[in-house]
Design an enzyme around this catalytic site. Structure first.
Site, mmCIF file in Angstrom:
data_model
loop_
_atom_site.group_PDB
_atom_site.id
_atom_site.type_symbol
_atom_site.label_atom_id
_atom_site.label_comp_id
_atom_site.label_asym_id
_atom_site.label_seq_id
_atom_site.Cartn_x
_atom_site.Cartn_y
_atom_site.Cartn_z
ATOM 1 N N SER A 26 0.905 -1.033 0.059
ATOM 2 C CA SER A 26 0.092 -0.005 -0.038
ATOM 3 C C SER A 26 0.794 1.389 -0.087
ATOM 4 O O SER A 26 2.061 1.295 0.416
ATOM 5 C CB SER A 26 -0.923 -0.009 1.289
ATOM 6 O OG SER A 26 -1.693 -1.320 1.094
ATOM 7 N N PRO A 27 0.342 2.427 -0.337
ATOM 8 C CA PRO A 27 1.023 3.585 -0.438
ATOM 9 C C PRO A 27 1.370 4.072 0.993
ATOM 10 O O PRO A 27 0.609 3.667 2.104
ATOM 11 C CB PRO A 27 0.255 4.545 -1.357
ATOM 12 C CG PRO A 27 -0.806 3.745 -2.117
ATOM 13 C CD PRO A 27 -0.891 2.420 -1.370
ATOM 14 N N GLY A 28 2.804 4.713 1.180
ATOM 15 C CA GLY A 28 2.859 5.313 2.163
ATOM 16 C C GLY A 28 3.383 4.159 3.570
ATOM 17 O O GLY A 28 3.569 4.539 4.777
ATOM 18 N N THR A 29 3.999 3.129 3.160
ATOM 19 C CA THR A 29 4.295 2.094 3.688
ATOM 20 C C THR A 29 5.856 1.789 3.904
ATOM 21 O O THR A 29 6.361 0.925 4.547
ATOM 22 C CB THR A 29 3.700 0.632 3.561
ATOM 23 O OG1 THR A 29 3.915 0.478 2.104
ATOM 24 C CG2 THR A 29 2.372 0.604 3.939
ATOM 25 N N GLY A 30 6.581 2.924 3.347
ATOM 26 C CA GLY A 30 8.012 3.077 3.526
ATOM 27 C C GLY A 30 8.760 2.433 2.424
ATOM 28 O O GLY A 30 9.949 2.352 2.675
ATOM 29 N N LYS A 31 8.021 2.497 1.317
ATOM 30 C CA LYS A 31 8.818 1.730 -0.061
ATOM 31 C C LYS A 31 10.120 2.820 -0.490
ATOM 32 O O LYS A 31 11.350 2.466 -0.587
ATOM 33 C CB LYS A 31 8.035 1.611 -1.195
ATOM 34 C CG LYS A 31 6.939 0.345 -0.845
ATOM 35 C CD LYS A 31 6.269 0.100 -2.095
ATOM 36 C CE LYS A 31 5.140 1.169 -2.410
ATOM 37 N NZ LYS A 31 4.251 1.165 -1.541
ATOM 38 N N SER A 32 9.738 4.213 -0.489
ATOM 39 C CA SER A 32 10.853 4.989 -1.107
ATOM 40 C C SER A 32 11.943 5.140 -0.016
ATOM 41 O O SER A 32 13.002 5.565 -0.694
ATOM 42 C CB SER A 32 10.140 6.141 -1.575
ATOM 43 O OG SER A 32 9.353 6.792 -0.231
ATOM 44 N N LYS A 84 -17.371 2.159 10.607
ATOM 45 C CA LYS A 84 -18.931 2.069 10.593
ATOM 46 C C LYS A 84 -19.673 2.323 11.792
ATOM 47 O O LYS A 84 -20.741 2.777 11.695
ATOM 48 C CB LYS A 84 -19.078 0.564 10.012
ATOM 49 C CG LYS A 84 -18.399 0.237 8.686
ATOM 50 C CD LYS A 84 -18.733 -1.101 8.194
ATOM 51 C CE LYS A 84 -18.228 -1.567 6.776
ATOM 52 N NZ LYS A 84 -18.226 -2.958 6.595
ATOM 53 N N SER A 89 -20.129 -6.583 2.596
ATOM 54 C CA SER A 89 -20.261 -6.264 3.987
ATOM 55 C C SER A 89 -21.972 -6.133 4.231
ATOM 56 O O SER A 89 -22.153 -5.752 5.553
ATOM 57 C CB SER A 89 -19.471 -5.245 4.770
ATOM 58 O OG SER A 89 -19.644 -4.078 3.630
#
Length: 757
Positions: free
Chosen positions: A179-185, A674, A631
């Protein structure tokens, strides 16, 4: 041995090897052939008293490796910027041989593991489970020490971190999916710091006198490129000065001869103009001999890092600029128009490409070639440009590639490119959450300190403010006993809280500032959800009291972190033909399948002959985004059964949960958001799957507003939701006898992890 590079030879790791130069045995400076020994340096001559390596080649012997510059014979001799090591990249300690790692004050690369402790504060050996700081005894984040290396600052991604360390030691390619923002860069940048300190290189491009459209390429140790170019410029300046002096002498002689002897001043002026143009053209030819410094690593002390995310073909693979003046003495030499791409600038370093699937197939194919061959020629990328006629000799591309993307990145990625990464490196999945332990809580405290230090303008965070952010990390994980690893979003809230504190000129960021930041840093989906709730209240589209037949308050998730109430209505009508179930509301594939599963229970349960009826199901105001999860299964089942039996449904109740064909209530995702949406909408009770009970982490303000009821079977849902004791009891007992799978109180069925929304 010939200087010509065989196309079948594998790329060499020796940056000073003649094979890397691509010289093909000819002179890049425009000599054409060896000059006599008595020709002055600067005119393409070899420095006197030096051996000619081409003569050794003719005799079948290899040229000496002591000075690779001799192979090029460009007439420029520069001093080694680091005579002791020949490093040329400004490292005071010199160069560590390839494959040998170097220890720093913080320890060598082998000391880097998955257990980097937080330093700078006292830590309780046996912290309490409720201690959100993990046993850290601090007043503010200013008391913590920030690690110098990026790899030590990575939070949570222990497996990916260890893979990056191994890949850096062995120079392996890596693909990171998550997912974006998980530290790849961040991990990619960390890898450039960990790469073995090989000898970096400068790359120069020379004019080819034999074919101007095939510039020659030369690699030299980093730091020498600038010296070589400056030396060529100085030689050209001296030649131009001599030619200018000679030009004015000839012009003066011509004008004097024409005026004094011939007496034709006009003829003299014309002759002087011709002389001037000839000399100007000769000066342009002299300037063309100055090489183009394509890649300059003179000031680079660590391995290069190049982010080529979203780069077009020219920025990635290199390009040759268009020249509108292609002849007549006004043209720009082709070697001066060559531009390096990211793959060339990343030589001996890291090339990072996020969203790898967004690269077009042609670029991926060329990237694959650069990885395999270790070199790639530069040519014009536009077929309509004059640069398309230019193609350089191969330029080194010995980089480590880190490809990244979401799960869909693998679908449009060239299979051969992925095969090369997988065959010569690692594939890593980036986790979204991590187990909540005292050690991880301490690292989250350090994460906040890191964000404050990186920003440089935020007040330090108090211990209470840090605790509130860690609570938010627990909520955003969506799982009991876990913390979120979407650190970019969490870091955004840290910066918003710090900005609020700074706007108030506060000495430190407090818990109150963090609470304000939660409201101000809401996502677009959260803001839309709140706006929908207010609009429905204005138009009385939201019902939160009484009983209504065939209407149930369902719950859904918008985006990743915002809930919304989504009413579902059902109606039964006589069919004009074979009975069918008709569902509307922009239902996606998974939602359609869930409706089909619900219809199986209804057919088995109902006493009515529904083959002669049409069952209409409407997801009210689902919007253009539609419904893409399962759901709402128990919501649909309750609405249809209510319509069939003509029994009202409690409108102060909301519900969410998936449903098996046997009637078991299965877990779903996003239950916390929810439940909060149901409370905002005015509901007093909410039904959730029993398996999700452990995942509930609602804000304190909602705890007294709503009652949470966990269930494990559709019979329990009907027992709670439907109106009327006698009718309801009969209905529930009949359903239990038909499904035959009513669960005992407290038991959990179905998969252990939530399903998609």
């Amino acid at each position: 041995m010939s200087n010509e590079k065989d196309a079948n030879d594998p790329p060499t790791d020796d940056p000073e090897s003649p094979d890397d130069t691509g010289s093909e045995g000819s002179d890049p400076a425009g000599n054409g052939e060896d000059a006599p020994d008595d020709v002055a340096p600067g005119d393409g001559a070899r420095v006197p008293d030096e051996a000619d390596p081409t003569e050794e080649s003719a005799a079948g012997e290899e040229p000496a490796d002591d000075d690779p510059d001799e192979v090029w014979d460009d007439g420029i001799v520069v001093d080694d910027p680091d005579p002791d090591t020949g490093a040329g990249h400004g490292d005071e300690d010199g160069v560590t041989p390839e494959g040998v790692t170097e220890e720093s004050e913080d320890g060598g690369i082998d000391d880097l593991g998955s257990t980097v402790e937080v330093e700078g504060a006292d830590i309780d050996e046996d912290p309490d489970e409720d201690d959100l700081l993990g046993g850290l005894n601090i007043d503010t984040t200013a008391e913590l020490e920030i690690p110098d290396r990026l790899v030590d600052q990575v939070i949570g991604q222990e497996h990916a971190r260890d893979v990056i360390i191994k890949a850096a030691k062995q120079r392996r390619h890596v693909m990171m999916i998550g997912s974006p923002g998980t530290g790849k860069s961040m991990l990619a940048k960390a890898m450039s710091e960990l790469l073995p300190k090989e000898e970096l290189q400068d790359v120069l491009v020379y004019h080819n006198p034999d074919d101007g459209n095939k510039p020659k390429v030369r690699t030299v140790p980093a730091g020498k490129g600038d010296q070589i170019v400056d030396a060529h410029r100085e030689e050209a300046r001296k030649r131009n000065q001599m030619r200018s002096l000679l030009m004015w002498i000839i012009i003066a002689v011509v004008l004097g001869y024409a005026l004094i002897i011939v007496g034709q001043i006009l003829v003299g002026i014309i002759a002087a103009g011709v002389v001037y143009l000839v000399f100007r053209y000769l000066n342009r030819g002299s300037d063309a001999m100055i090489p183009n410094l394509l890649v300059n690593n003179g000031d680079t002390k660590t391995a290069p890092f190049r982010d080529a995310t979203g780069a077009h073909a020219g920025a990635l693979l290199g390009d040759v600029r268009h020249d509108p003046f292609q002849s007549g003495g006004m043209e720009t030499p082709s070697h001066d128009r060559v531009e390096a791409g990211a793959i060339h600038k990343a030589n001996k370093g890291v090339l990072f490409i996020d969203e790898i699937n967004t690269l077009d197939i042609r670029s991926q194919q060329h990237l694959m070639t650069a990885i395999q061959e270790g070199e790639f020629s530069i040519t014009g990328q536009s077929e309509r440009s004059s640069g398309a006629m230019v193609q350089t000799e191969p330029v080194p591309t010995d980089f480590v590639m880190i490809a990244a993307g979401n799960l869909d990145a693998m679908e449009n990625m060239h299979p051969a490119l992925r095969s090369r990464i997988k065959g010569y490196g690692y594939e890593v999945y980036m986790e979204d959450t991590i187990e909540d332990t005292p050690e991880m809580r301490r690292k989250y405290v350090r994460f906040i300190a890191q964000e404050v230090a990186k920003d440089g303008r935020l007040p330090e965070f108090s211990a209470e403010a840090v605790e509130e952010i860690i609570l938010e990390a627990k909520r955003r994980s969506g799982r009991k006993g876990h913390l979120t690893l979407k650190m970019r979003n969490l870091g955004g809230m840290v910066r918003v809280a710090g900005d609020i504190a700074r706007g108030e000129d506060a000495e430190m960021t407090t818990r109150d500032h963090v609470l304000q930041a939660k409201g101000r840093s809401r996502s677009i989906e959260q803001q839309l959800a709140d706006d929908f709730i207010e609009r429905r209240k204005d138009y009385e589209l939201q019902v939160s009291d009484g009983y209504v037949v065939g209407r149930v308050n369902g719950l859904a998730v918008m985006g990743e972190d915002s809930g919304i109430m989504l009413p579902v209505m059902a109606e039964v009508a006589p069919s004009q033909g074979p009975g069918e179930v008709i569902a509307t509301g922009q239902l996606k594939e998974m939602a359609q399948e869930s409706v089909s599963n619900v219809s199986a229970i209804i057919k088995k349960f109902s006493d009515e002959n529904i083959s002669e009826m049409d069952i209409h199901i409407q997801f009210v105001q689902a919007g253009q985004q539609g419904v893409d999860g399962d759901s709402a299964s128990i919501t649909v089942a309750t609405a249809v059964i209510s319509a069939l039996e003509d029994v009202g449904v409690d409108q102060s109740l909301a519900m969410t949960g998936s449903l098996s064909v046997r009637g078991d209530v299965l877990p779903v995702g996003g239950v916390t958001h929810k439940i909060e949406a149901a409370a905002k909408a005015g509901c007093t009770r909410v039904i959730i799957p029993q398996a999700n009970e452990q995942d509930v982490m609602i804000e304190d303000e909602y705890e007294e507003m709503i009652e949470i009821i966990p269930v494990s079977h559709i019979s329990e849902v009907l027992d709670i939701a439907l109106e009327g004791e006698a009718e309801k009891d009969s209905l529930v007992s009949r359903l239990k006898s038909i499904t035959g799978s009513a669960l005992k109180e407290g038991s959990v069925s179905g998969p252990s992890s939530p399903s998609p929304q």
